[in-house]
Design a protein around this motif. Sequence first.
Motif, PDB file in Angstrom:
ATOM      1  N   GLU A  61     -12.088 -13.326  22.018  1.00  0.00           N
ATOM      2  CA  GLU A  61     -11.117 -13.386  20.914  1.00  0.00           C
ATOM      3  C   GLU A  61     -11.415 -12.340  19.848  1.00  0.00           C
ATOM      4  O   GLU A  61     -10.502 -11.836  19.184  1.00  0.00           O
ATOM      5  CB  GLU A  61     -11.104 -14.785  20.302  1.00  0.00           C
ATOM      6  CG  GLU A  61     -10.179 -14.934  19.096  1.00  0.00           C
ATOM      7  CD  GLU A  61      -8.756 -14.449  19.359  1.00  0.00           C
ATOM      8  OE1 GLU A  61      -8.144 -13.885  18.409  1.00  0.00           O
ATOM      9  OE2 GLU A  61      -8.244 -14.622  20.485  1.00  0.00           O
TER      10      GLU A  61
ATOM     11  N   ARG B  69      -8.583  -9.823  18.763  1.00  0.00           N
ATOM     12  CA  ARG B  69      -8.192  -9.640  17.363  1.00  0.00           C
ATOM     13  C   ARG B  69      -8.240  -8.166  16.965  1.00  0.00           C
ATOM     14  O   ARG B  69      -7.342  -7.649  16.293  1.00  0.00           O
ATOM     15  CB  ARG B  69      -9.112 -10.470  16.466  1.00  0.00           C
ATOM     16  CG  ARG B  69      -8.731 -10.435  14.989  1.00  0.00           C
ATOM     17  CD  ARG B  69      -9.486 -11.505  14.211  1.00  0.00           C
ATOM     18  NE  ARG B  69     -10.926 -11.361  14.320  1.00  0.00           N
ATOM     19  CZ  ARG B  69     -11.715 -12.186  15.016  1.00  0.00           C
ATOM     20  NH1 ARG B  69     -11.190 -13.204  15.677  1.00  0.00           N
ATOM     21  NH2 ARG B  69     -13.022 -12.001  15.045  1.00  0.00           N
TER      22      ARG B  69
ATOM     23  N   ARG C 157      -5.282  -6.367  18.604  1.00  0.00           N
ATOM     24  CA  ARG C 157      -4.014  -6.677  17.925  1.00  0.00           C
ATOM     25  C   ARG C 157      -3.888  -5.889  16.629  1.00  0.00           C
ATOM     26  O   ARG C 157      -2.803  -5.371  16.298  1.00  0.00           O
ATOM     27  CB  ARG C 157      -3.915  -8.183  17.646  1.00  0.00           C
ATOM     28  CG  ARG C 157      -3.531  -9.021  18.856  1.00  0.00           C
ATOM     29  CD  ARG C 157      -3.149 -10.431  18.458  1.00  0.00           C
ATOM     30  NE  ARG C 157      -4.292 -11.186  17.959  1.00  0.00           N
ATOM     31  CZ  ARG C 157      -5.091 -11.942  18.708  1.00  0.00           C
ATOM     32  NH1 ARG C 157      -4.875 -12.027  20.007  1.00  0.00           N
ATOM     33  NH2 ARG C 157      -6.081 -12.606  18.169  1.00  0.00           N
ATOM     34  N   GLU C 158      -4.983  -5.801  15.881  1.00  0.00           N
ATOM     35  CA  GLU C 158      -4.946  -5.064  14.615  1.00  0.00           C
ATOM     36  C   GLU C 158      -4.622  -3.584  14.843  1.00  0.00           C
ATOM     37  O   GLU C 158      -3.867  -2.984  14.077  1.00  0.00           O
ATOM     38  CB  GLU C 158      -6.290  -5.202  13.898  1.00  0.00           C
ATOM     39  CG  GLU C 158      -6.544  -6.613  13.365  1.00  0.00           C
ATOM     40  CD  GLU C 158      -7.957  -6.791  12.832  1.00  0.00           C
ATOM     41  OE1 GLU C 158      -8.782  -5.857  13.019  1.00  0.00           O
ATOM     42  OE2 GLU C 158      -8.250  -7.854  12.260  1.00  0.00           O
TER      43      GLU C 158
END
Length: 305
Positions: A67, A71, A74-75
């Motif tokens: 994760e 994360r 995604r950023e």
Amino acid sequence: MPVAVVTDSTAYLPPELLRAHRLTVVPLAVVLNGAEGLEGVETTPADATRALGGRRVSVSTSRPAPEQFARTYRELFDAGADGIVSVHLSAELSGTVEAARLAAAEFDDRVAVVDSRSTGMGLGFPAVAAATAAERGGDLSGVRDAAVAAIARTGIWFYVDTLEFLRRGGRIGAAEALLGTALSVKPIMHMPDGAIVLRDKVRTASRGVARLVDLAVEAAGDAEVDLAVHHLAAPQRAEALLETLKARLGDRLHDSYVSEAGAVVAAHAGPGLACVVVHRRPPVTGWGASCRSCGAAPTPDRMPS
């Protein structure tokens, strides 16, 4: 950049390279006598050195969670990246590559994960090669290929005062550790295929450093090279190693860097570590020149081990 490049904290990239190439770093975790911290963020090499010097030592490391990678990806996509190349330390040493691949599965084919089969600047040089290819407009495939080609041109050798810390961390077997302690033998290790193996045995630290120089010069051959020297609580040893390499390589040496290894490597190598990483630059004439201009590079034979 249309393609962003991610690496992890064990690359030990000098700050100027991180800034210049806009690399994103995902930290590993280190647990020192029960206290957990993120490498380079909450835990320093000095923290690990102090812990390893205690009578009762409990040191372990852990990969980033999938994760955490998801994360980060995604950023980067939210910030405008079209693709991501994620280059990480050897899967033989850590589950970091596996965690990155689990996270990448959430993003279809927009994230390419590369196993550097190394650590330190053995990982850092391929990450920089990927970032350079991205800066030149390379697509996802081209940026990944640049990292893979750099891996084939990069070798790592290191001296440790004792194999005990590598044995404790499960990075080598008990029999190999015994070889390093018998008759006060000083081991030189390398990573020909991503795993840490014994390369040579010497009697003293000075001979160990001298042997590192010989191995690095042999690996460089006639090529123009970049060098990185890592150490742990041994800055004078590192500086002496680099100065000797500069004298031996002369005009063949292009860029050189010295940095202290972080807490993850410190936990497994122990104080006194001296490490040299050799990155052979790709050719600059003929087909090699055209490849460099587009961000890729030819893949020569693997470096001598």
